[in-house]
Scaffold this motif. Structure first.
Motif, mmCIF file in Angstrom:
data_model
loop_
_atom_site.group_PDB
_atom_site.id
_atom_site.type_symbol
_atom_site.label_atom_id
_atom_site.label_comp_id
_atom_site.label_asym_id
_atom_site.label_seq_id
_atom_site.Cartn_x
_atom_site.Cartn_y
_atom_site.Cartn_z
ATOM 1 N N GLY A 9 8.370 1.996 -8.612
ATOM 2 C CA GLY A 9 6.978 2.222 -8.252
ATOM 3 C C GLY A 9 6.154 2.667 -9.445
ATOM 4 N N GLY A 10 4.834 2.815 -9.223
ATOM 5 C CA GLY A 10 3.976 3.276 -10.303
ATOM 6 C C GLY A 10 2.534 2.899 -10.077
ATOM 7 N N ARG A 38 6.069 0.047 4.249
ATOM 8 C CA ARG A 38 5.135 0.870 3.492
ATOM 9 C C ARG A 38 4.266 1.700 4.421
ATOM 10 N NH1 ARG A 38 1.229 -3.893 0.943
ATOM 11 N NH2 ARG A 38 0.140 -4.459 2.882
ATOM 12 N N GLN A 39 3.819 2.832 3.878
ATOM 13 C CA GLN A 39 2.986 3.736 4.647
ATOM 14 C C GLN A 39 1.856 4.233 3.769
ATOM 15 O OE1 GLN A 39 5.096 6.993 6.503
ATOM 16 N NE2 GLN A 39 3.472 7.274 7.998
ATOM 17 N N ALA A 40 0.633 3.875 4.142
ATOM 18 C CA ALA A 40 -0.559 4.353 3.447
ATOM 19 C C ALA A 40 -1.007 5.674 4.068
ATOM 20 C CB ALA A 40 -1.662 3.306 3.545
ATOM 21 N N ASP A 89 -2.801 -2.540 -1.183
ATOM 22 C CA ASP A 89 -1.342 -2.459 -1.229
ATOM 23 C C ASP A 89 -0.866 -1.044 -1.585
ATOM 24 O OD1 ASP A 89 -1.365 -5.676 -2.791
ATOM 25 O OD2 ASP A 89 -0.843 -5.229 -0.702
ATOM 26 N N THR A 90 -1.792 -0.181 -1.927
ATOM 27 C CA THR A 90 -1.441 1.195 -2.273
ATOM 28 C C THR A 90 -0.789 1.893 -1.089
ATOM 29 O OG1 THR A 90 -3.191 1.401 -3.914
ATOM 30 C CG2 THR A 90 -2.357 3.445 -2.937
ATOM 31 N N ALA A 91 0.405 2.430 -1.307
ATOM 32 C CA ALA A 91 1.170 3.081 -0.231
ATOM 33 C C ALA A 91 2.463 3.633 -0.811
ATOM 34 C CB ALA A 91 1.499 2.084 0.869
ATOM 35 N N VAL A 92 3.173 4.390 0.007
ATOM 36 C CA VAL A 92 4.552 4.728 -0.311
ATOM 37 C C VAL A 92 5.432 3.632 0.289
ATOM 38 C CG1 VAL A 92 6.415 6.398 -0.044
ATOM 39 C CG2 VAL A 92 4.052 7.191 -0.324
ATOM 40 N N GLN A 111 6.113 5.624 -4.693
ATOM 41 C CA GLN A 111 4.665 5.445 -4.624
ATOM 42 C C GLN A 111 4.237 4.227 -5.429
ATOM 43 O OE1 GLN A 111 2.171 7.401 -2.965
ATOM 44 N NE2 GLN A 111 0.881 5.675 -3.594
ATOM 45 N N VAL A 112 3.418 3.397 -4.809
ATOM 46 C CA VAL A 112 2.766 2.290 -5.494
ATOM 47 C C VAL A 112 1.264 2.507 -5.378
ATOM 48 C CG1 VAL A 112 2.304 -0.191 -5.466
ATOM 49 C CG2 VAL A 112 4.643 0.656 -5.114
#
Length: 116
Positions: A9-10, A38-40, A89-92, A111-112
């Motif tokens: 991730g990053g 994934r979870q935002a 697309d930001t999420a864990v 995390q992304v």
């Protein structure tokens, strides 16, 4: 004891790429399906992609054509290649592995963040 170790991730700019990896412990019974969820923030955990032991894949509509799931059965590892990343697309991202005779396990999450 079963362990799932995630990496990759990053922070990336919109349009960029990342590759996630998840290595699972070896067990006596093997693995059925592997996948990524994934979870935002403030949202439920959603399916991203899954892959069966035979290589059949399934993707969420929102990532089709941009993400590719693959697995290395010899290494008990599943990958998620993410291209053309978008801020949404930001999420864990969580790895999910269904072991034969042992049930379902989750990774610790990675995390992304997609942001300029």
């Amino acid at each position: 004891q079963v362990q799932l170790v995630e990496s990759g991730g990053g922070l990336v700019q919109p349009g960029g790429s990342l590759r996630l990896s998840c290595a699972a412990s070896k067990t006596a019974f093997g693995i059925n399906a592997m996948g990524w969820y994934r979870q935002a923030p403030g949202k439920e955990r959603d399916l991203v992609a899954t892959i069966t032991s035979g290589g059949n894949t399934n993707y969420a509509d929102s990532v089709k054509g941009r993400f590719t799931i693959s697995r290395d059965n010899a290494r008990n590892t599943v990958y998620l290649q993410m291209n053309s990343l978008k801020p949404e697309d930001t999420a864990v991202y969580y790895c999910n592995v269904i072991f034969r005779a042992m049930g379902t396990y989750w990774g610790q999450g990675t995390q992304v963040t997609v942001s300029s």
